[in-house]
Design a protein around this motif. Sequence first.
Motif, mmCIF file in Angstrom:
data_model
loop_
_atom_site.group_PDB
_atom_site.id
_atom_site.type_symbol
_atom_site.label_atom_id
_atom_site.label_comp_id
_atom_site.label_asym_id
_atom_site.label_seq_id
_atom_site.Cartn_x
_atom_site.Cartn_y
_atom_site.Cartn_z
ATOM 1 N N LEU A 57 0.826 -1.175 -0.089
ATOM 2 C CA LEU A 57 0.062 -0.094 -0.083
ATOM 3 C C LEU A 57 0.797 1.232 0.048
ATOM 4 O O LEU A 57 1.883 1.322 0.952
ATOM 5 C CB LEU A 57 -0.802 0.046 1.140
ATOM 6 N N LYS A 58 0.526 2.121 -0.966
ATOM 7 C CA LYS A 58 1.435 3.509 -0.913
ATOM 8 C C LYS A 58 1.197 4.180 0.272
ATOM 9 O O LYS A 58 0.062 4.245 0.553
ATOM 10 C CB LYS A 58 0.668 4.313 -2.258
ATOM 11 N N LEU A 59 2.073 4.940 0.842
ATOM 12 C CA LEU A 59 1.823 5.831 1.875
ATOM 13 C C LEU A 59 1.706 7.223 1.310
ATOM 14 O O LEU A 59 2.665 7.927 1.133
ATOM 15 C CB LEU A 59 2.852 5.656 2.902
ATOM 16 N N VAL A 60 0.729 7.614 0.706
ATOM 17 C CA VAL A 60 0.616 8.733 -0.252
ATOM 18 C C VAL A 60 0.721 9.924 0.560
ATOM 19 O O VAL A 60 1.137 10.835 -0.198
ATOM 20 C CB VAL A 60 -0.840 8.679 -0.979
ATOM 21 N N GLU A 63 4.368 10.940 -0.034
ATOM 22 C CA GLU A 63 4.833 10.893 -1.547
ATOM 23 C C GLU A 63 5.649 12.489 -1.780
ATOM 24 O O GLU A 63 5.156 13.290 -1.177
ATOM 25 C CB GLU A 63 3.833 10.669 -2.468
ATOM 26 N N THR A 64 6.894 12.186 -2.215
ATOM 27 C CA THR A 64 7.454 13.255 -2.946
ATOM 28 C C THR A 64 7.732 13.419 -4.264
ATOM 29 O O THR A 64 7.029 12.385 -4.899
ATOM 30 C CB THR A 64 8.904 13.245 -2.274
ATOM 31 N N ARG A 67 9.534 10.055 -5.167
ATOM 32 C CA ARG A 67 9.488 8.920 -4.537
ATOM 33 C C ARG A 67 8.120 8.678 -3.774
ATOM 34 O O ARG A 67 7.459 9.710 -3.450
ATOM 35 C CB ARG A 67 10.436 8.829 -3.350
ATOM 36 N N VAL A 68 7.839 7.365 -3.451
ATOM 37 C CA VAL A 68 6.667 7.268 -2.810
ATOM 38 C C VAL A 68 6.827 5.824 -1.889
ATOM 39 O O VAL A 68 7.151 5.004 -2.363
ATOM 40 C CB VAL A 68 5.139 7.059 -3.722
ATOM 41 N N PRO A 69 6.723 6.149 -0.559
ATOM 42 C CA PRO A 69 7.006 4.933 0.516
ATOM 43 C C PRO A 69 5.824 4.037 0.495
ATOM 44 O O PRO A 69 4.719 4.361 0.045
ATOM 45 C CB PRO A 69 7.253 5.406 1.584
ATOM 46 N N ALA A 70 6.125 2.772 0.699
ATOM 47 C CA ALA A 70 4.921 1.730 0.643
ATOM 48 C C ALA A 70 5.265 0.705 1.694
ATOM 49 O O ALA A 70 6.399 0.519 2.121
ATOM 50 C CB ALA A 70 4.850 1.161 -0.722
ATOM 51 N N VAL A 71 4.155 0.042 2.107
ATOM 52 C CA VAL A 71 4.262 -0.911 3.136
ATOM 53 C C VAL A 71 3.386 -2.024 2.539
ATOM 54 O O VAL A 71 2.451 -1.962 1.742
ATOM 55 C CB VAL A 71 3.822 -0.543 4.612
ATOM 56 N N LYS B 47 6.816 5.291 -11.020
ATOM 57 C CA LYS B 47 6.701 5.067 -9.508
ATOM 58 C C LYS B 47 5.812 3.877 -9.070
ATOM 59 O O LYS B 47 6.314 3.053 -8.252
ATOM 60 C CB LYS B 47 6.037 6.237 -8.713
ATOM 61 N N LEU B 51 6.989 0.040 -7.676
ATOM 62 C CA LEU B 51 6.186 -0.499 -6.364
ATOM 63 C C LEU B 51 5.417 -1.715 -6.638
ATOM 64 O O LEU B 51 5.592 -2.769 -5.808
ATOM 65 C CB LEU B 51 5.131 0.714 -5.851
ATOM 66 N N VAL B 68 7.468 -3.130 7.137
ATOM 67 C CA VAL B 68 8.598 -2.479 7.067
ATOM 68 C C VAL B 68 8.494 -1.498 5.949
ATOM 69 O O VAL B 68 8.090 -2.139 4.724
ATOM 70 C CB VAL B 68 9.851 -3.610 6.660
ATOM 71 N N PRO B 69 8.581 -0.210 5.917
ATOM 72 C CA PRO B 69 8.141 0.594 4.581
ATOM 73 C C PRO B 69 9.385 0.311 3.641
ATOM 74 O O PRO B 69 10.417 -0.109 4.054
ATOM 75 C CB PRO B 69 8.051 2.005 5.279
ATOM 76 N N ALA B 70 9.160 0.715 2.430
ATOM 77 C CA ALA B 70 10.117 0.872 1.519
ATOM 78 C C ALA B 70 10.053 1.854 0.322
ATOM 79 O O ALA B 70 8.961 2.289 0.107
ATOM 80 C CB ALA B 70 10.103 -0.768 0.734
ATOM 81 N N VAL B 71 10.898 2.065 -0.327
ATOM 82 C CA VAL B 71 10.624 3.170 -1.532
ATOM 83 C C VAL B 71 11.214 2.447 -2.876
ATOM 84 O O VAL B 71 12.221 1.917 -2.787
ATOM 85 C CB VAL B 71 11.589 4.453 -1.085
#
Lengths: 541, 541
Positions: A57-60, A63-64, A67-71, B47, B51, B68-71
């Motif tokens: 799941l994107k941690l919207v 988001e920059t 980049r977009v972090p996800a878990v 992006k 992902l 654990v988050p990831a980019v």
Amino acid sequence: MSGNPTYAPPPGPPTSCGTCSHLTEGEEGNSDDEAQESHTRLISDVKDYLLTHGHLLKLVRFETPSRVPAVGVNVSCRPTPFPRHLFQRATSLQPAMSELYIRAASDDDWLYSVLRPQIEGEPAGLLASLWDVWVKCREASVVQSVSCAIVRSDYMLHAEAEREAEAELKQVEMNTFSVAGACHAEGVANMHRWLMWKEMAEMGNADTSRSSFQPDRLPSNTNTSAIVSGLSAAHSHYHEQFPTNGPKCILMIVQPFNFNIGDERPLEYGLLACYRCEWREVLSRCSMGSERELFYSRPGDGRGKGSKVFEVSVVYYRAGYDVEEYTEESGGTETRLMLELSRAIKCPDVKMHLIGMKSVQRALAEPGVVARFLPNARRADEVMATFMPMLPLDSSPQGVQARKLAMDTKLAVNYVLKPNLEGGGNNVFREDIPAHLSRIPEENWERYILMRLITPPISAEPGMLLTSQEVYEGPVLSELGVLGFALWRDARQGLTGQDGPVKVEIIKNETLGWTFKTKPIGVDEMSVVKGYGCFDCPLLT
Amino acid sequence: MSGNPTYAPPPGPPTSCGTCSHLTEGEEGNSDDEAQESHTRLISDVKDYLLTHGHLLKLVRFETPSRVPAVGVNVSCRPTPFPRHLFQRATSLQPAMSELYIRAASDDDWLYSVLRPQIEGEPAGLLASLWDVWVKCREASVVQSVSCAIVRSDYMLHAEAEREAEAELKQVEMNTFSVAGACHAEGVANMHRWLMWKEMAEMGNADTSRSSFQPDRLPSNTNTSAIVSGLSAAHSHYHEQFPTNGPKCILMIVQPFNFNIGDERPLEYGLLACYRCEWREVLSRCSMGSERELFYSRPGDGRGKGSKVFEVSVVYYRAGYDVEEYTEESGGTETRLMLELSRAIKCPDVKMHLIGMKSVQRALAEPGVVARFLPNARRADEVMATFMPMLPLDSSPQGVQARKLAMDTKLAVNYVLKPNLEGGGNNVFREDIPAHLSRIPEENWERYILMRLITPPISAEPGMLLTSQEVYEGPVLSELGVLGFALWRDARQGLTGQDGPVKVEIIKNETLGWTFKTKPIGVDEMSVVKGYGCFDCPLLT
């Protein structure tokens, strides 16, 4: 070589498993160490599998531009036992269940009779807006008599007195619009197959390579390619109807900032010509031709490549279900009307959306209704057998009775109160029902239905779930979702509602696949996105 | 249906592309809007692709027990032009390049002569420790004469006066130990193929389905399965050598808290029996048999399944290269010695590790050295042609000359100063060299080499890179890495160093695949993990 200045490890011992001490309590010695180590390794295997396979799941919010972090999605670390014969019954029942909903949705008079109290009770509400879209389509005469749908029927096991041996299959709800979870369900099923293969290979019992390993106890799952095939069939059908030369595409209508991209993108990757168009962009990107063709204009790149116009074969909705999408500023009603009026095949059309309301689910459970829509008596009985008792909270004699029941704390403990406008997250359970209803004006009670609670047997084996909050180990409950795809023609082209009996020609109707979600016992909602439910795989028993 | 209370979208317009205004400056009207929209869409496509395909770096600092988050890895949004004939030359040259290093590594006397100044100059350093491991192995007599290696030779284009037409292929460095990046390189190559297919399909020019789309300009990449095949071949070779009945496995020696799991796990998924063992766990998990078999004990689950012992066929190092891994507390030297003494096939052995030092790269570039190790004169010439001038900073006449050069600000601008112990991140460039050297005692200068800077031609087309910091648009430079796999036998079993001429039998020697990284011009380092370099795909010209 690697080396990592930016994401350095935290000092000290690994943080994994710091909070899950279940296995270290009350056990001693070597087997305790082994259990802890095996536990840590399993969690690490699962976390890495999700990450390396994109079940995230994107941690919207974070988001920059670049980049977009996800878990990882919530997931069960071990497959959860589920009776094989009930798994098979649910999947084989799907075409009948889909057919029931398709035929009921095509019966305007019946559908309106069911929805009327809510439409009249809340004339500015979403349900009334959607019905109005349908009325306008009917008035303008329907130019596309073919529709398709991806649906998901959710079941739990139900056993009086929680006796597992006598468990039955009971329907929680039927999802008919913007059904999610298929891609993650497939990925997690694959993960469990990998984990089992690994376990067997380790014990020297795997006599096949990983790719051909298909254990009998873990059902196969090909949701993604099955949905792609369904949408492709609808696309081809449109092309046969209108064999024009111009380019055609499937248009996936999506929400902006969607965190659950891992459940949408794999479908796009599998399709030949599928473009994503945000709900709020539809009016500026799409236009209607003289024969109500829906045209989608794909912008150029501003560097020489001009924009390109596609005729839309299939409108595939992954947006358009939230009340906020239909506010006046959003232009949502206009958006929906344009899409529905067009000659594109809708996946699904507005009536299939409306039929997903809880009040319809309740009305279908009334005696004789299933038999009315399903010609095959045996199939009708099988479908009917999955329904829990449901009651309206309207002014009918049955409704008056149900209102009394709902306000009685002692009786309400056996029920769940569901808002009419699709479930998940807004249900009220058991003894909370009377207090909840007493805060609502009585004339609005008819926006709810009352459903007898499903009481699943408690599995003897504890589950192990990775949720957004914790590593949970303890008793669990599962929900099986069966995915269906159908393509049908409403034979009353240009129908006005006075055209007499329902006439539906079903072109394609099949079971696509399944989803399986597991949650800690004691948690009422199964929502994965809210952090309770976990994607899982049934271990057929 | 979805709905997202936890990860709600930020208020206001989308944050994407907020900082990259290149395209909106100096342009007007519709094409400007289109450019911006196409730009936003491309970034979103990239992006989401990373992902949903797991090309991510773990944010290990933020790991919790259950998540654990990831980019996404740094990536180029468009493939970068690269001359086809030089791409082909580099890939076809790989077997000769690998052979050079294999034969040189097998020549103890020569290798010691090259490394001796550093070993003697820093007797407690990593290099001396590794040499000592080798000496101990030799003294104990070698029980496994077969070794294998996955290597990567990195190249850049070099053109005097930056004239593209005359560009040549020049080697940046040779990586012989724990080579990373292969899996991400493959994924990003696949992404560029998808983007090109999508572009062509949109323009109506794609005459094939996506799965069979193999454009001539984007070279294919099957790194992951190629490495899996290589390691499997080594595993089979071991089994032929020692056809015992007990279970065997490949042991992947890994670092804890590795953020770059996406470059390791896919190899494990592809292998039949491969287990991960952390560097710091080797001594407790592994033991040596009477014939120096390496046994790996896989713990049970503490719930009835006992532990299981495997004979290790191949030790595949993805750890054991950091100075910190060899401190006294870490037991790293003991760990390495145990693995190297064992009869498992090492991927690679300690001498192949040692041969990756910069001083060896420099020594190989000396006149006559390549020809000494490579019997084929034409291949030797081709390899030699990729070498830039390199100078030692030792006390030899050439070294004394080089020291003067390095301290002269005007002359130093054409050089890079590289520490002997593998590059990446610790290099010193151009006018910074004199100041850097003046802070170091002169007797330690011999830990460095001086290499003539490669001056690549500037591409006419601007690149578009997603780095950890920004969306970069502007001129870029690329680095091509060619991956090779080799399996060989050192025919001097039980060698002592006085056994006479090098005798190596090469069993397998092939080009595995490639990596391709691109960085903004003006940034000296190509490190992806430090946020400068971006995975990319060559667009062959």
